[in-house]
Design a protein around this motif. Sequence first.
Motif, PDB file in Angstrom:
ATOM      1  N   UNK A 236       0.847  -1.188   0.000  1.00  0.00           N
ATOM      2  CA  UNK A 236       0.000   0.000   0.000  1.00  0.00           C
ATOM      3  C   UNK A 236       0.881   1.235   0.000  1.00  0.00           C
ATOM      4  N   UNK A 237       0.630   2.103  -0.949  1.00  0.00           N
ATOM      5  CA  UNK A 237       1.297   3.409  -0.996  1.00  0.00           C
ATOM      6  C   UNK A 237       0.457   4.423  -0.236  1.00  0.00           C
ATOM      7  N   UNK A 238       1.085   5.100   0.731  1.00  0.00           N
ATOM      8  CA  UNK A 238       0.481   6.233   1.438  1.00  0.00           C
ATOM      9  C   UNK A 238       1.052   7.508   0.836  1.00  0.00           C
ATOM     10  N   UNK A 239       0.199   8.482   0.576  1.00  0.00           N
ATOM     11  CA  UNK A 239       0.651   9.795   0.105  1.00  0.00           C
ATOM     12  C   UNK A 239      -0.023  10.875   0.953  1.00  0.00           C
ATOM     13  N   UNK A 240       0.699  11.406   1.937  1.00  0.00           N
ATOM     14  CA  UNK A 240       0.162  12.475   2.782  1.00  0.00           C
ATOM     15  C   UNK A 240       0.180  13.782   2.000  1.00  0.00           C
ATOM     16  N   UNK A 241      -0.958  14.476   1.997  1.00  0.00           N
ATOM     17  CA  UNK A 241      -1.072  15.690   1.195  1.00  0.00           C
ATOM     18  C   UNK A 241      -1.449  16.911   2.003  1.00  0.00           C
ATOM     19  N   UNK A 242      -2.072  17.851   1.322  1.00  0.00           N
ATOM     20  CA  UNK A 242      -2.338  19.170   1.919  1.00  0.00           C
ATOM     21  C   UNK A 242      -3.664  19.176   2.674  1.00  0.00           C
ATOM     22  N   UNK A 243      -3.654  19.883   3.783  1.00  0.00           N
ATOM     23  CA  UNK A 243      -4.862  20.205   4.542  1.00  0.00           C
ATOM     24  C   UNK A 243      -4.903  21.726   4.654  1.00  0.00           C
ATOM     25  N   UNK A 244      -6.088  22.339   4.585  1.00  0.00           N
ATOM     26  CA  UNK A 244      -6.144  23.815   4.583  1.00  0.00           C
ATOM     27  C   UNK A 244      -5.336  24.446   5.714  1.00  0.00           C
ATOM     28  N   UNK A 245      -4.504  25.416   5.327  1.00  0.00           N
ATOM     29  CA  UNK A 245      -3.689  26.194   6.276  1.00  0.00           C
ATOM     30  C   UNK A 245      -2.735  25.315   7.079  1.00  0.00           C
ATOM     31  N   UNK A 246      -2.242  24.263   6.457  1.00  0.00           N
ATOM     32  CA  UNK A 246      -1.401  23.296   7.187  1.00  0.00           C
ATOM     33  C   UNK A 246      -0.180  22.917   6.352  1.00  0.00           C
ATOM     34  N   UNK A 247       0.647  23.903   6.033  1.00  0.00           N
ATOM     35  CA  UNK A 247       1.845  23.588   5.254  1.00  0.00           C
ATOM     36  C   UNK A 247       2.888  22.837   6.080  1.00  0.00           C
ATOM     37  N   UNK A 248       2.779  22.867   7.384  1.00  0.00           N
ATOM     38  CA  UNK A 248       3.670  22.060   8.217  1.00  0.00           C
ATOM     39  C   UNK A 248       3.202  20.608   8.286  1.00  0.00           C
ATOM     40  N   UNK A 249       1.989  20.367   7.842  1.00  0.00           N
ATOM     41  CA  UNK A 249       1.389  19.031   7.737  1.00  0.00           C
ATOM     42  C   UNK A 249       1.246  18.309   9.075  1.00  0.00           C
ATOM     43  N   UNK A 250       0.858  19.062  10.080  1.00  0.00           N
ATOM     44  CA  UNK A 250       0.553  18.440  11.367  1.00  0.00           C
ATOM     45  C   UNK A 250      -0.860  17.862  11.377  1.00  0.00           C
ATOM     46  N   UNK A 251      -1.772  18.451  10.598  1.00  0.00           N
ATOM     47  CA  UNK A 251      -3.098  17.850  10.434  1.00  0.00           C
ATOM     48  C   UNK A 251      -3.036  16.642   9.506  1.00  0.00           C
ATOM     49  N   UNK A 252      -2.246  16.750   8.457  1.00  0.00           N
ATOM     50  CA  UNK A 252      -2.125  15.623   7.522  1.00  0.00           C
ATOM     51  C   UNK A 252      -1.589  14.385   8.223  1.00  0.00           C
ATOM     52  N   UNK A 253      -0.665  14.579   9.149  1.00  0.00           N
ATOM     53  CA  UNK A 253      -0.101  13.416   9.841  1.00  0.00           C
ATOM     54  C   UNK A 253      -1.164  12.710  10.661  1.00  0.00           C
ATOM     55  N   UNK A 254      -2.194  13.451  11.130  1.00  0.00           N
ATOM     56  CA  UNK A 254      -3.269  12.810  11.887  1.00  0.00           C
ATOM     57  C   UNK A 254      -4.036  11.837  11.005  1.00  0.00           C
ATOM     58  N   UNK A 255      -4.215  12.171   9.723  1.00  0.00           N
ATOM     59  CA  UNK A 255      -4.895  11.257   8.802  1.00  0.00           C
ATOM     60  C   UNK A 255      -4.118   9.939   8.698  1.00  0.00           C
ATOM     61  N   UNK A 256      -2.789  10.038   8.650  1.00  0.00           N
ATOM     62  CA  UNK A 256      -1.961   8.833   8.556  1.00  0.00           C
ATOM     63  C   UNK A 256      -2.086   8.021   9.837  1.00  0.00           C
ATOM     64  N   UNK A 257      -2.079   8.693  10.983  1.00  0.00           N
ATOM     65  CA  UNK A 257      -2.254   8.006  12.262  1.00  0.00           C
ATOM     66  C   UNK A 257      -3.586   7.270  12.304  1.00  0.00           C
ATOM     67  N   UNK A 258      -4.667   7.945  11.911  1.00  0.00           N
ATOM     68  CA  UNK A 258      -5.985   7.306  11.900  1.00  0.00           C
ATOM     69  C   UNK A 258      -5.997   6.100  10.964  1.00  0.00           C
ATOM     70  N   UNK A 259      -5.323   6.234   9.830  1.00  0.00           N
ATOM     71  CA  UNK A 259      -5.276   5.124   8.874  1.00  0.00           C
ATOM     72  C   UNK A 259      -4.601   3.899   9.488  1.00  0.00           C
TER      73      UNK A 259
END
Length: 377
Positions: A236-259
């Motif tokens: 499985x390929x994971x590709x963490x992307x953009x979340x509004x106003x989150x260029x540091x990608x601290x919200x995006x990392x939460x999606x990966x954690x939930x996954x």
Amino acid sequence: MQITSWYTDNFEDRLTGRYITIKHILPLLDSYRNIFNVSVAGFSEMGVEIPLVTLGKGAKKVLIWSQMHGNESTTTKALFDFFKYISVNNQQTAQLLSQYSFYVLPILNPDGAALYTRENANNIDLNRDAEDVSQSESRVLRSIFDSLQPHLCLNMHDQRSIFGIDGPKPATLSFLAPSADALKTITPAREIAMELIVKMKNYIQAYHHNQIGRFDDTFNQNCVGDSFTSSGSPTILFEAGHYPNDYSREQSRSFVFYALIALFDLDTASQNNSLDYKEYFTIPENQKIYKDVVLYNVRVDGEDNLQTISFQYKEKLLHQKIEFELYFDSMQEKNNVFGHQHFDLQGGRILVNSHQNILIDKKTATIFDITQNLMLI
């Protein structure tokens, strides 16, 4: 919600921002040595160690690697959030570690991570080196894969902010079950990967808006995921992307954690025995539809019609920190591009860096709306 508190409670605050290197993770790995087995899997082209974290005693072997591309660090941060969660000795984690054996390479490309480049020190894209296996880092990964013959592989990456899905919405997390051949045959390994992606997608969508995408599955034997799928291991390929106003990608990392929580059934809400791999194809495919800043309906000298002007950030490593510098990207009459930041000039004119002409190869420091007498950027 329970899962939200899980993430908040297990957020690894010693890893933040986009610049994550071996120097950042080694102290964390040292703190886990009494819980997990931390070893050196091999060395990079520049002689930097590539750590391997092994944990669990289960029959199902899972191989995970992150930062194969050195400047893609979001999934590395999420892995350490996951480590923090499963380091707590409770019934859920005990069951997890009795079922699975994890082999994790948190940073496969330490040279690229230090330089903040996609490629390694030899300017080689490790995710195009599956056939040649020409680089030290590639040989480390291939050796572990060959010796383990894992039941599941997770190939963890970041994707650019240009990707979105119908809506439009940013593709905050995209998945791919890589093809095993040019015909995109749904092999047994690929079917398993598709079912697991469906499980993760359903779980994340229960807590978030639909910002899950599906990556292009054109076959490329030089790509590691395609190669491993061809060998019969679900990947499985994971590709963490953009979340509004989150260029540091601290919200995006939460999606990966939930996954990861969903993938390994750590929440009973994710446990579903009736998964249909065909649902994988209902996940919207990634599209290149976003720019970082878009100005609509701009009056430009020499142009008869109003223009749409787009700008993109370039990521620059400065003083051990990533700076985002804005540059002109394109100008067109059509307005079929979406902006993470967007402004409707309504026929107004702009000054870029105090100049009326757009400076194509220069960093954009300011964008000023002359008509409204308003600083936009």
